[in-house]
Write a protein that holds these residues in place. Structure first.
Motif, PDB file in Angstrom:
ATOM      1  N   ALA A   3      -1.092  17.739 -17.086  1.00 55.51           N
ATOM      2  CA  ALA A   3      -0.247  17.142 -16.048  1.00 55.51           C
ATOM      3  C   ALA A   3      -0.371  17.837 -14.701  1.00 55.51           C
ATOM      4  O   ALA A   3      -0.105  17.235 -13.659  1.00 55.51           O
ATOM      5  CB  ALA A   3       1.211  17.151 -16.505  1.00 55.51           C
ATOM      6  N   GLU A   4      -0.779  19.105 -14.700  1.00 58.85           N
ATOM      7  CA  GLU A   4      -0.853  19.854 -13.444  1.00 58.85           C
ATOM      8  C   GLU A   4      -2.291  20.065 -12.981  1.00 58.85           C
ATOM      9  O   GLU A   4      -2.545  20.854 -12.074  1.00 58.85           O
ATOM     10  CB  GLU A   4      -0.149  21.198 -13.611  1.00 58.85           C
ATOM     11  CG  GLU A   4       1.341  21.066 -13.929  1.00 58.85           C
ATOM     12  CD  GLU A   4       2.023  22.404 -14.110  1.00 58.85           C
ATOM     13  OE1 GLU A   4       1.384  23.437 -13.873  1.00 58.85           O
ATOM     14  OE2 GLU A   4       3.205  22.422 -14.479  1.00 58.85           O
ATOM     15  N   SER A   5      -3.231  19.345 -13.569  1.00 59.19           N
ATOM     16  CA  SER A   5      -4.642  19.565 -13.230  1.00 59.19           C
ATOM     17  C   SER A   5      -4.989  19.080 -11.824  1.00 59.19           C
ATOM     18  O   SER A   5      -5.999  19.514 -11.256  1.00 59.19           O
ATOM     19  CB  SER A   5      -5.547  18.877 -14.254  1.00 59.19           C
ATOM     20  OG  SER A   5      -5.319  17.469 -14.256  1.00 59.19           O
ATOM     21  N   ASP A   6      -4.186  18.199 -11.257  1.00 58.90           N
ATOM     22  CA  ASP A   6      -4.502  17.630  -9.945  1.00 58.90           C
ATOM     23  C   ASP A   6      -3.705  18.259  -8.809  1.00 58.90           C
ATOM     24  O   ASP A   6      -3.812  17.829  -7.657  1.00 58.90           O
ATOM     25  CB  ASP A   6      -4.237  16.120  -9.963  1.00 58.90           C
ATOM     26  CG  ASP A   6      -5.060  15.412 -11.029  1.00 58.90           C
ATOM     27  OD1 ASP A   6      -6.295  15.524 -10.973  1.00 58.90           O
ATOM     28  OD2 ASP A   6      -4.467  14.784 -11.924  1.00 58.90           O
ATOM     29  N   ILE A   7      -2.890  19.276  -9.117  1.00 59.00           N
ATOM     30  CA  ILE A   7      -2.102  19.962  -8.088  1.00 59.00           C
ATOM     31  C   ILE A   7      -2.222  21.463  -8.293  1.00 59.00           C
ATOM     32  O   ILE A   7      -2.567  21.935  -9.370  1.00 59.00           O
ATOM     33  CB  ILE A   7      -0.617  19.539  -8.114  1.00 59.00           C
ATOM     34  CG1 ILE A   7       0.010  19.811  -9.491  1.00 59.00           C
ATOM     35  CG2 ILE A   7      -0.468  18.071  -7.736  1.00 59.00           C
ATOM     36  CD1 ILE A   7       1.504  19.529  -9.546  1.00 59.00           C
ATOM     37  N   SER A   8      -1.914  22.217  -7.251  1.00 57.96           N
ATOM     38  CA  SER A   8      -1.942  23.678  -7.337  1.00 57.96           C
ATOM     39  C   SER A   8      -1.161  24.245  -6.161  1.00 57.96           C
ATOM     40  O   SER A   8      -0.938  23.558  -5.154  1.00 57.96           O
ATOM     41  CB  SER A   8      -3.376  24.203  -7.304  1.00 57.96           C
ATOM     42  OG  SER A   8      -3.949  24.007  -6.014  1.00 57.96           O
ATOM     43  N   LEU A   9      -0.754  25.490  -6.275  1.00 59.33           N
ATOM     44  CA  LEU A   9      -0.079  26.143  -5.158  1.00 59.33           C
ATOM     45  C   LEU A   9      -1.014  26.253  -3.957  1.00 59.33           C
ATOM     46  O   LEU A   9      -0.594  26.088  -2.811  1.00 59.33           O
ATOM     47  CB  LEU A   9       0.414  27.531  -5.572  1.00 59.33           C
ATOM     48  CG  LEU A   9       1.626  27.569  -6.499  1.00 59.33           C
ATOM     49  CD1 LEU A   9       1.918  29.007  -6.920  1.00 59.33           C
ATOM     50  CD2 LEU A   9       2.856  26.975  -5.808  1.00 59.33           C
ATOM     51  N   GLU A  10      -2.299  26.521  -4.247  1.00 57.48           N
ATOM     52  CA  GLU A  10      -3.262  26.625  -3.157  1.00 57.48           C
ATOM     53  C   GLU A  10      -3.427  25.288  -2.430  1.00 57.48           C
ATOM     54  O   GLU A  10      -3.453  25.233  -1.193  1.00 57.48           O
ATOM     55  CB  GLU A  10      -4.625  27.074  -3.699  1.00 57.48           C
ATOM     56  CG  GLU A  10      -4.643  28.461  -4.305  1.00 57.48           C
ATOM     57  CD  GLU A  10      -4.311  28.480  -5.793  1.00 57.48           C
ATOM     58  OE1 GLU A  10      -4.607  29.502  -6.447  1.00 57.48           O
ATOM     59  OE2 GLU A  10      -3.759  27.474  -6.288  1.00 57.48           O
ATOM     60  N   GLY A  11      -3.523  24.198  -3.205  1.00 59.04           N
ATOM     61  CA  GLY A  11      -3.658  22.884  -2.602  1.00 59.04           C
ATOM     62  C   GLY A  11      -2.408  22.482  -1.825  1.00 59.04           C
ATOM     63  O   GLY A  11      -2.504  21.863  -0.756  1.00 59.04           O
ATOM     64  N   PHE A  12      -1.248  22.831  -2.374  1.00 62.94           N
ATOM     65  CA  PHE A  12       0.019  22.542  -1.691  1.00 62.94           C
ATOM     66  C   PHE A  12       0.082  23.295  -0.368  1.00 62.94           C
ATOM     67  O   PHE A  12       0.485  22.743   0.666  1.00 62.94           O
ATOM     68  CB  PHE A  12       1.178  22.937  -2.607  1.00 62.94           C
ATOM     69  CG  PHE A  12       2.539  22.631  -2.060  1.00 62.94           C
ATOM     70  CD1 PHE A  12       2.774  21.495  -1.313  1.00 62.94           C
ATOM     71  CD2 PHE A  12       3.600  23.495  -2.296  1.00 62.94           C
ATOM     72  CE1 PHE A  12       4.046  21.206  -0.809  1.00 62.94           C
ATOM     73  CE2 PHE A  12       4.861  23.220  -1.802  1.00 62.94           C
ATOM     74  CZ  PHE A  12       5.084  22.075  -1.060  1.00 62.94           C
ATOM     75  N   ARG A  13      -0.345  24.550  -0.391  1.00 62.76           N
ATOM     76  CA  ARG A  13      -0.350  25.363   0.833  1.00 62.76           C
ATOM     77  C   ARG A  13      -1.252  24.731   1.890  1.00 62.76           C
ATOM     78  O   ARG A  13      -0.899  24.666   3.078  1.00 62.76           O
ATOM     79  CB  ARG A  13      -0.807  26.779   0.505  1.00 62.76           C
ATOM     80  CG  ARG A  13      -0.681  27.768   1.669  1.00 62.76           C
ATOM     81  CD  ARG A  13      -1.201  29.151   1.298  1.00 62.76           C
ATOM     82  NE  ARG A  13      -0.444  29.685   0.169  1.00 62.76           N
ATOM     83  CZ  ARG A  13      -0.979  29.975  -1.020  1.00 62.76           C
ATOM     84  NH1 ARG A  13      -2.263  29.778  -1.237  1.00 62.76           N
ATOM     85  NH2 ARG A  13      -0.216  30.471  -1.989  1.00 62.76           N
ATOM     86  N   GLU A  14      -2.420  24.240   1.470  1.00 65.30           N
ATOM     87  CA  GLU A  14      -3.340  23.615   2.414  1.00 65.30           C
ATOM     88  C   GLU A  14      -2.760  22.324   2.998  1.00 65.30           C
ATOM     89  O   GLU A  14      -2.941  22.022   4.175  1.00 65.30           O
ATOM     90  CB  GLU A  14      -4.681  23.334   1.733  1.00 65.30           C
ATOM     91  CG  GLU A  14      -5.532  24.568   1.521  1.00 65.30           C
ATOM     92  CD  GLU A  14      -5.869  25.258   2.823  1.00 65.30           C
ATOM     93  OE1 GLU A  14      -6.320  24.568   3.765  1.00 65.30           O
ATOM     94  OE2 GLU A  14      -5.661  26.481   2.927  1.00 65.30           O
ATOM     95  N   ALA A  15      -2.059  21.559   2.156  1.00 65.43           N
ATOM     96  CA  ALA A  15      -1.422  20.333   2.653  1.00 65.43           C
ATOM     97  C   ALA A  15      -0.313  20.664   3.651  1.00 65.43           C
ATOM     98  O   ALA A  15      -0.125  19.954   4.648  1.00 65.43           O
ATOM     99  CB  ALA A  15      -0.867  19.525   1.484  1.00 65.43           C
TER     100      ALA A  15
END
Length: 351
Positions: free
Chosen positions: A52-64
């Motif tokens: 369920a969490e394979s498409d999100i990450s803290l790093e990706g959230f930070r970049e967004a």
């Protein structure tokens, strides 16, 4: 984080649907908003139950987040690139205006009592939207049946830890034909500034059944313009098996069956041709309207090899969508199943 005013919404009761439009099957979704309610971007994507969490990450959230701050710094001069990201007009202002949800949930959660039952889940919005069409006997569009496709529907695999960055491109896909390459960072799609996979999904969701986009990508130090052609029925490779709202589609289309496509090896063992339909009933609903298939004689383990006119190999998602496009509530589909090495004829109920 100190550059944002953070607001957490934990339930969909009285959610403002004129603003909060996103993939309602998610368990985590973020909006980046200006104080005037302009949407800079969305974050939160999902493509499976098991990961369920394979498409999100803290790093990706930070970049967004960084991307949204860059858009904020350019606002309102960049309004044109944000126009397509804004909410669309909807007939219901809040979820409780849907007939199937009206009066079922209060404004506040019942924390001292039955908190779970007092909480409207986001996926119920999608269920209610579909029910409006189903009860009116209207056909559902691909957009309604196959919402918010992941980028891999057109051949793009995204890096969950980067900002809208391509990690792989499928051969012979629309993305490959357009010239995308691994490592490309998507800056703009169809005139919309992109900061996340969710932003790409927004563009996909609101695209036409046959469409063409302009795309702007950054490849190393170069900015390159591409053109993306979406062929007829491009959405129909979308997998909706993992979606909670698919349970309602299973009730409507197959009377409560959850099915899994047999592999080529499993088909060979069962004496089924590779190109033929072979969907095994992994689960048969046991209660209420979800037990319609059970009452019609279907059992877990049955392998459906023909459903109405459908005989060719397809996924559960594809079969559900085909039935919902072509059949009305109350139709019964002549179905051939394999059970214990024998072929049986049953009538699959639609609702």
């Amino acid at each position: 984080m100190d550059k944002f005013v953070c607001v957490r919404i934990v339930q969909a009761n009285r959610l403002d649907l004129r603003l909060f439009q996103f993939d309602y099957d998610l368990t985590f979704a973020v909006f980046f908003l200006n104080v005037d309610r302009t949407v800079y971007g969305r974050y939160g994507s999902r493509s499976s139950n098991e990961e369920a969490e394979s498409d999100i990450s803290l790093e990706g959230f930070r970049e967004a987040m960084r991307g949204s701050l860059e858009l904020h710094a350019g606002y309102p001069g960049n309004k044109k690139s944000l126009a397509g990201k804004q909410p669309k007009k909807v007939p219901q202002k809040t979820p409780d205006e849907f007939p199937s949800l009206k009066g079922k949930f209060g404004f506040n959660l019942d924390y001292p009592g039955k908190v779970a039952k007092s909480c409207m889940h986001c996926h119920q919005i999608r269920d209610a939207e579909r029910l409006v069409f189903r009860k009116a006997g209207k056909p559902m569009s691909d957009q309604m049946l196959l919402p918010f496709p992941m980028p891999d529907t057109i051949g793009l695999t995204m890096d969950a830890k980067q900002r809208a960055t391509v990690v792989a491109v499928a051969e012979h896909s629309p993305a490959a034909s357009a010239g995308f390459q691994a490592g490309d960072r998507i800056l703009d799609l169809n005139g919309e500034a992109i900061i996340s996979t969710a932003d790409i999904q927004w563009v996909l969701h609101h695209s036409k059944d046959i469409d063409r986009w302009a795309a702007t990508i950054q490849r190393q130090k170069k900015v390159i313009e591409l053109s993306v052609d979406l062929p007829d029925r491009w959405r129909r490779s979308t997998d909706i098996d993992w979606r909670v709202s698919t349970w309602e589609l299973r009730r409507m289309a197959t009377g409560g069956l959850r099915m899994k496509a047999l592999s080529t090896a499993e088909k060979t063992k069962a004496g089924i041709e590779p190109e033929s339909l072979a969907l095994a009933a992994a689960h048969v609903g046991q209660y209420g309207a979800h037990a319609a298939a059970k009452r019609a004689g279907f059992r877990a383990g049955d392998v459906l090899v023909q459903v109405g006119e459908f005989k060719n190999a397809m996924s559960e998602s594809q079969l559900l969508a085909e039935i919902m496009r072509q059949r009305k509530p109350g139709d019964k589909l002549p179905t051939i199943v394999l059970r214990g090495g024998k072929r049986l004829r049953l009538m699959l109920p639609t609702q």
